[in-house]
Design a protein around this motif. Structure first.
Motif, PDB file in Angstrom:
ATOM      1  N   THR A 196       0.817  -1.213   0.000  1.00 51.26           N
ATOM      2  CA  THR A 196       0.000   0.000   0.000  1.00 51.26           C
ATOM      3  C   THR A 196       0.855   1.270   0.000  1.00 51.26           C
ATOM      4  O   THR A 196       0.353   2.344  -0.338  1.00 51.26           O
ATOM      5  N   PRO A 200      -1.419   6.035  -4.150  1.00 50.26           N
ATOM      6  CA  PRO A 200      -1.664   7.448  -3.837  1.00 50.26           C
ATOM      7  C   PRO A 200      -2.319   7.574  -2.460  1.00 50.26           C
ATOM      8  O   PRO A 200      -3.047   6.676  -2.017  1.00 50.26           O
ATOM      9  N   ASP A 201      -2.086   8.686  -1.804  1.00 51.86           N
ATOM     10  CA  ASP A 201      -2.600   8.873  -0.443  1.00 51.86           C
ATOM     11  C   ASP A 201      -4.107   8.697  -0.359  1.00 51.86           C
ATOM     12  O   ASP A 201      -4.625   8.138   0.614  1.00 51.86           O
ATOM     13  N   ASN A 202      -4.836   9.135  -1.386  1.00 51.70           N
ATOM     14  CA  ASN A 202      -6.296   9.075  -1.319  1.00 51.70           C
ATOM     15  C   ASN A 202      -6.851   7.663  -1.472  1.00 51.70           C
ATOM     16  O   ASN A 202      -8.051   7.446  -1.285  1.00 51.70           O
ATOM     17  N   LEU A 203      -5.988   6.685  -1.806  1.00 51.15           N
ATOM     18  CA  LEU A 203      -6.459   5.307  -1.966  1.00 51.15           C
ATOM     19  C   LEU A 203      -6.025   4.387  -0.833  1.00 51.15           C
ATOM     20  O   LEU A 203      -6.429   3.224  -0.791  1.00 51.15           O
ATOM     21  N   ARG A 204      -5.241   4.880   0.097  1.00 51.91           N
ATOM     22  CA  ARG A 204      -4.677   4.009   1.120  1.00 51.91           C
ATOM     23  C   ARG A 204      -5.658   3.641   2.227  1.00 51.91           C
ATOM     24  O   ARG A 204      -5.355   2.797   3.064  1.00 51.91           O
ATOM     25  N   HIS A 205      -6.835   4.243   2.234  1.00 50.91           N
ATOM     26  CA  HIS A 205      -7.769   3.992   3.328  1.00 50.91           C
ATOM     27  C   HIS A 205      -8.870   3.010   2.936  1.00 50.91           C
ATOM     28  O   HIS A 205      -9.729   2.683   3.753  1.00 50.91           O
ATOM     29  N   ALA A 224     -13.355   0.915  -1.921  1.00 51.82           N
ATOM     30  CA  ALA A 224     -13.625   2.025  -1.017  1.00 51.82           C
ATOM     31  C   ALA A 224     -15.083   2.439  -1.150  1.00 51.82           C
ATOM     32  O   ALA A 224     -15.785   2.038  -2.089  1.00 51.82           O
ATOM     33  N   HIS A 229     -11.153   1.034  -7.333  1.00 47.92           N
ATOM     34  CA  HIS A 229     -10.075   1.625  -8.123  1.00 47.92           C
ATOM     35  C   HIS A 229      -8.972   0.583  -8.277  1.00 47.92           C
ATOM     36  O   HIS A 229      -8.585  -0.049  -7.295  1.00 47.92           O
TER      37      HIS A 229
END
Length: 268
Positions: A196, A200-205, A224, A229
């Motif tokens: 992970t 990108p930061d916006n996909l790590r959660h 998500a 994605h």
């Protein structure tokens, strides 16, 4: 942002991806009228058994009294225009499991007894199946001769000619991709966690899932709340053996004993 981050990661050529889906052959398959790809359910035929040959031709087994078998026998020249659809499913349970679709359009013909038995033997050499023993005893063999192929997957939609498909080789890891990805998800959550760091930061959660593997890289699915994605993590070079694959995976997870050759490129 660096050039490495901007550059789209390399992927197998469309013909290779199509050949891999066909050689894997584990997903659902249907036959339908070639004039309408969105044929209604009652016009879609699920074969008893099907096999895509290296040339792109398709062998289909159906009951001798099936309406499609009878239709080929009544058709002019003994052939019907049909479309064969093969679905490529992810080997792990995803909420959106379809990874790709392969459509083969061509002419369907019922084989005579001698040709049918010869074709059954050729299928058995590649993929043994007890249902092949019923050829001539309740099951007919039909051959779809391809005129064109269309591949649709996360890397685009591509039209292929039969000679392009025939000349392509499937991915070297297709025989154990499914087992490897299932093992990775069930046993090595720590490896997924390490991967992970390339997202990108916006996909790590989101929930990170293993999606695919080929000689050029590793694919992840991020599930998500806003939607799914897919991200491709490219290897530093194409690989062909399990030993090379293990080395590239260690690079991706950040093994401290390997010198980094540069950050893997990624595709969102």
């Amino acid at each position: 942002m660096t050039d490495t981050q901007l550059r789209r990661p390399p992927v197998p050529q469309p013909a290779e991806r199509a050949k891999t889906i066909a050689a894997r052959g584990s997903g659902p398959a249907t036959l339908m009228p070639s004039a309408d790809r969105a044929a209604p359910a009652d016009q879609r035929v699920v074969p008893v058994l099907r096999h895509v040959h290296a040339s792109g031709s398709v062998s289909v087994l159906l009951p001798e009294d099936h309406p499609l078998v009878q239709a080929t026998m009544r058709a002019s020249g003994g052939e019907l225009a049909v479309m064969f659809e093969l679905t490529d499913l992810a080997p792990v349970q995803l909420r959106e499991p379809v990874r790709g679709l392969l459509w083969i359009t061509g002419w369907l013909r019922r084989l005579d007894e001698r040709a049918a038995r010869a074709r059954a033997v050729s299928i058995a050499d590649a993929r043994p199946d007890s249902r092949l023993l019923d050829v001539g005893y309740g099951l007919s063999v039909l051959r779809l001769t391809p005129a064109s192929l269309v591949l649709a997957d996360a890397d685009g939609t591509h039209s292929l000619r039969p000679h392009m498909f025939s000349a392509a080789a499937p991915d070297p890891f297709l025989d154990y991709e499914a087992q490897w990805l299932r093992h990775l998800e069930s046993t090595h959550a720590d490896v997924i966690e390490q991967l992970t760091r390339h997202l990108p930061d916006n996909l790590r959660h989101g929930r990170i899932r293993p999606l695919g593997l080929d000689r050029f890289g590793f694919r992840l699915r991020v599930e998500a709340e806003p939607g799914d994605h897919d991200v491709r993590l490219a290897f530093s070079k194409p690989v062909d053996t399990p030993q090379q694959l293990a080395m590239e995976l260690r690079k991706l997870v950040g093994c401290p004993f390997l010198a980094a050759t540069g950050k893997p490129s990624r595709q969102g």
